[in-house]
Design a protein around this motif. Sequence first.
Motif, mmCIF file in Angstrom:
data_model
loop_
_atom_site.group_PDB
_atom_site.id
_atom_site.type_symbol
_atom_site.label_atom_id
_atom_site.label_comp_id
_atom_site.label_asym_id
_atom_site.label_seq_id
_atom_site.Cartn_x
_atom_site.Cartn_y
_atom_site.Cartn_z
ATOM 1 N N SER A 279 -4.558 -1.113 -13.321
ATOM 2 C CA SER A 279 -3.747 -0.713 -14.470
ATOM 3 C C SER A 279 -3.095 0.646 -14.242
ATOM 4 C CB SER A 279 -4.608 -0.693 -15.734
ATOM 5 O OG SER A 279 -3.836 -0.313 -16.850
ATOM 6 N N LYS A 280 -3.859 1.578 -13.708
ATOM 7 C CA LYS A 280 -3.329 2.918 -13.447
ATOM 8 C C LYS A 280 -2.210 2.860 -12.397
ATOM 9 C CE LYS A 280 -6.388 6.123 -12.907
ATOM 10 N NZ LYS A 280 -7.445 6.959 -12.272
ATOM 11 N N ASN A 281 -2.444 2.090 -11.327
ATOM 12 C CA ASN A 281 -1.440 1.985 -10.266
ATOM 13 C C ASN A 281 -0.182 1.285 -10.761
ATOM 14 O OD1 ASN A 281 -3.085 3.264 -8.378
ATOM 15 N ND2 ASN A 281 -3.977 1.355 -7.646
ATOM 16 N N TYR A 282 -0.353 0.238 -11.574
ATOM 17 C CA TYR A 282 0.816 -0.475 -12.094
ATOM 18 C C TYR A 282 1.662 0.456 -12.970
ATOM 19 C CZ TYR A 282 3.776 -3.899 -14.373
ATOM 20 O OH TYR A 282 4.878 -4.586 -14.838
ATOM 21 N N THR A 283 0.986 1.231 -13.807
ATOM 22 C CA THR A 283 1.707 2.162 -14.683
ATOM 23 C C THR A 283 2.519 3.162 -13.861
ATOM 24 O OG1 THR A 283 0.014 1.964 -16.406
ATOM 25 C CG2 THR A 283 1.434 3.902 -16.489
ATOM 26 N N ARG A 284 1.921 3.639 -12.771
ATOM 27 C CA ARG A 284 2.629 4.599 -11.915
ATOM 28 C C ARG A 284 3.841 3.945 -11.250
ATOM 29 N NH1 ARG A 284 2.025 5.516 -6.590
ATOM 30 N NH2 ARG A 284 0.072 4.335 -6.514
ATOM 31 N N LEU A 285 3.692 2.726 -10.750
ATOM 32 C CA LEU A 285 4.812 2.025 -10.114
ATOM 33 C C LEU A 285 5.908 1.714 -11.133
ATOM 34 C CD1 LEU A 285 2.792 -0.490 -7.896
ATOM 35 C CD2 LEU A 285 4.146 1.442 -7.056
ATOM 36 N N ASP A 286 5.509 1.284 -12.317
ATOM 37 C CA ASP A 286 6.465 0.917 -13.354
ATOM 38 C C ASP A 286 7.221 2.137 -13.880
ATOM 39 O OD1 ASP A 286 7.597 -1.105 -15.138
ATOM 40 O OD2 ASP A 286 6.488 -0.097 -16.728
ATOM 41 N N ALA A 287 6.565 3.281 -13.848
ATOM 42 C CA ALA A 287 7.183 4.505 -14.371
ATOM 43 C C ALA A 287 8.195 5.109 -13.404
ATOM 44 C CB ALA A 287 6.101 5.532 -14.694
ATOM 45 N N ASP A 288 8.221 4.632 -12.169
ATOM 46 C CA ASP A 288 9.170 5.154 -11.183
ATOM 47 C C ASP A 288 10.545 4.538 -11.448
ATOM 48 O OD1 ASP A 288 10.627 6.021 -9.046
ATOM 49 O OD2 ASP A 288 9.186 5.413 -7.510
ATOM 50 N N SER A 289 11.302 5.181 -12.319
ATOM 51 C CA SER A 289 12.604 4.652 -12.734
ATOM 52 C C SER A 289 13.716 5.010 -11.758
ATOM 53 C CB SER A 289 12.956 5.178 -14.129
ATOM 54 O OG SER A 289 13.015 6.597 -14.121
#
Length: 638
Positions: A279-289
């Motif tokens: 979950s933490k890693n997905y949030t970081r990847l998703d936040a890379d706009s």
Amino acid sequence: MRKLLLLSVVLSTGLLFMGRLFYLQVYDTSATTLSENNAVKTIYTIPQRGRIYDRNGKLLVSNQSSYDLMVIPREIKPFDTISLSKLLNITPEKLKKELKRARNFSPVLPSPIVSTMSQDEYAYLGEQMRKYEGFFIQKRSLRDYQIDFGANFLGYIQEVHQGIINRDDYYKSGDLIGRQGVEEQYEEILRGVKGVEHFQKDRFSRVIGPYKEGDLDITAEEGKNIELTIDAELQKYGEQLMVNKRGGIVAIEPATGEILALVAAPNYDPALLVGRERSKNYTRLDADSISKPLFDRVLQGEYPPGSPFKALTSLIALQEGVIDTQDKVYCNGGYRYGGKKPLGCHHHKSPVQLISGIAYSCNSYFASTYRSTIDKYNTPQEGIEKWRSHLESFGLGNFMGYDLPTGRPGLIPSAKRYNRTYNYPTYHWGTTATISNAIGQGEVLMTPMQMVNFTAAIANRGWFYKPHIIKNITGADTIPSIYREKQMTTIDPQHFEPVIQGLNDVYNHGTASTLKIPGIEICGKTGTAENSIRINGKKAQLTDHSVFVAFAPKDNPKIAIAVFVENGYWGSRYGGRIASIMIEKYLKGEVTRKDLENWVLTHSLEEEYAKPLSGKPFPINDGKKISAKFLAEENQEL
């Protein structure tokens, strides 16, 4: 009379009670289910997901053991919340939140409290969980990636949310489901069949034996293994070439439509989305706009195709009978059509014919050809619709039907669109209003997957199979029939030969002559696609995109490829180099043009991507305003 009245009241009341009891026992299944939930303990066995292999039998994805701490709220006895929180390495607030969620879901069905614990965590907890009634540990499997690439087509698995549970009663709270890539596309095949065991409980909630002698139990079945069309070595090589670049590479086998490589850049290690850090890693990847690693540029990126589109312009004109291979067009640096400025062109030999026009990528030739095609008809609307129908037969302007869950349709503009744009009939637009379509600019948009598909259709002289990533499913005789049906274009086979010769001459003496691969006859087309962005509401020109399509060998082709590199200057600079050595890697198993390989591996475009974010004025390289010094350095490197 009073006795009869009393008797009738008693009989009526009795009949009402009997009717209600009959309804509850026979018709009201909710009461039955509830009573069984109270008296029956249900245990689910989660099977291992099917393994995933590449086309050569290389294992890409297997499974690893994982453990979930589950709870049945009604069976909980008073316990020390702080002690259990420390044992689970979570906060008391987190524990209380999960318990509340479990009660809301169901007081009698199991729900997860802590998911995806490791073997070490399980061993540490196992002995101590006996102190906590109502809690138990359930074993299941997580994905174990054998490779650190390919995340965009593999996908990942995640815990189901309530919406999925409401739509599909197969899934229960805490179950995992495939998301993105083949994990989502082939979820029902990979997940297997969940095992179910029912146990009878006594009035003290103690298990006393199988419920109904196990007649309602279901034996777990492992998921089926699948074999992909991907060549893992080619995929890995493509991802290495795209480091510090944005865009994509897609390669397919023209004779079958099988996808050999599907590179989206930037990408990420699929192992990041496994385990408790998922979950933490997905949030970081998703936040890379900015770099958008979760955005699959091969399937979702819609770009102007640029000059590779000229091959289609030629084929449509030949089919419509408005040109032949000997027609000559003179080019004096651009095509003049009455606009504010001509449609520019680079310096090359003039005049040109069809084959040399492709080899030298002459804008004037293709603008004239496109105009003849549209003007053949009584109105530009009729001409545009005919042009559009030809393009749609190559799989353009719509979703392609490949077996991956994400994608975009691209755009082949219609007459209706232009009528709306130019406020027809107030303004009667003509062919020149759409002249940029001739060279793959204007309103035309494609995904790299669509680019490689039309390239494969040209390589096959007029037909293609829908691109697909599934090669084999364990226990299945064949792949879905949709991927075995030959798709025909509207272009007659004889018209492809001169166009293919022109594409071959791109390598022989045209815009890719410095990219030849010894021993391989390649047909290709360079492309430079204009690139702009809005900064503070104003349109700003950026460095052009590099586009390249190719197939090889010329006869009996084994591979077709499309490369799109954002801000990559021009077609041969990045796209052409990458396509050429990818073709050599696949056909020979090695790369001999080390000069091309080393150049790509040592060059980065991060500086280009940073320009519009700097907040300062920046220079661009648009393929037209290149200094003599820059070109001299480029030629020296080649």
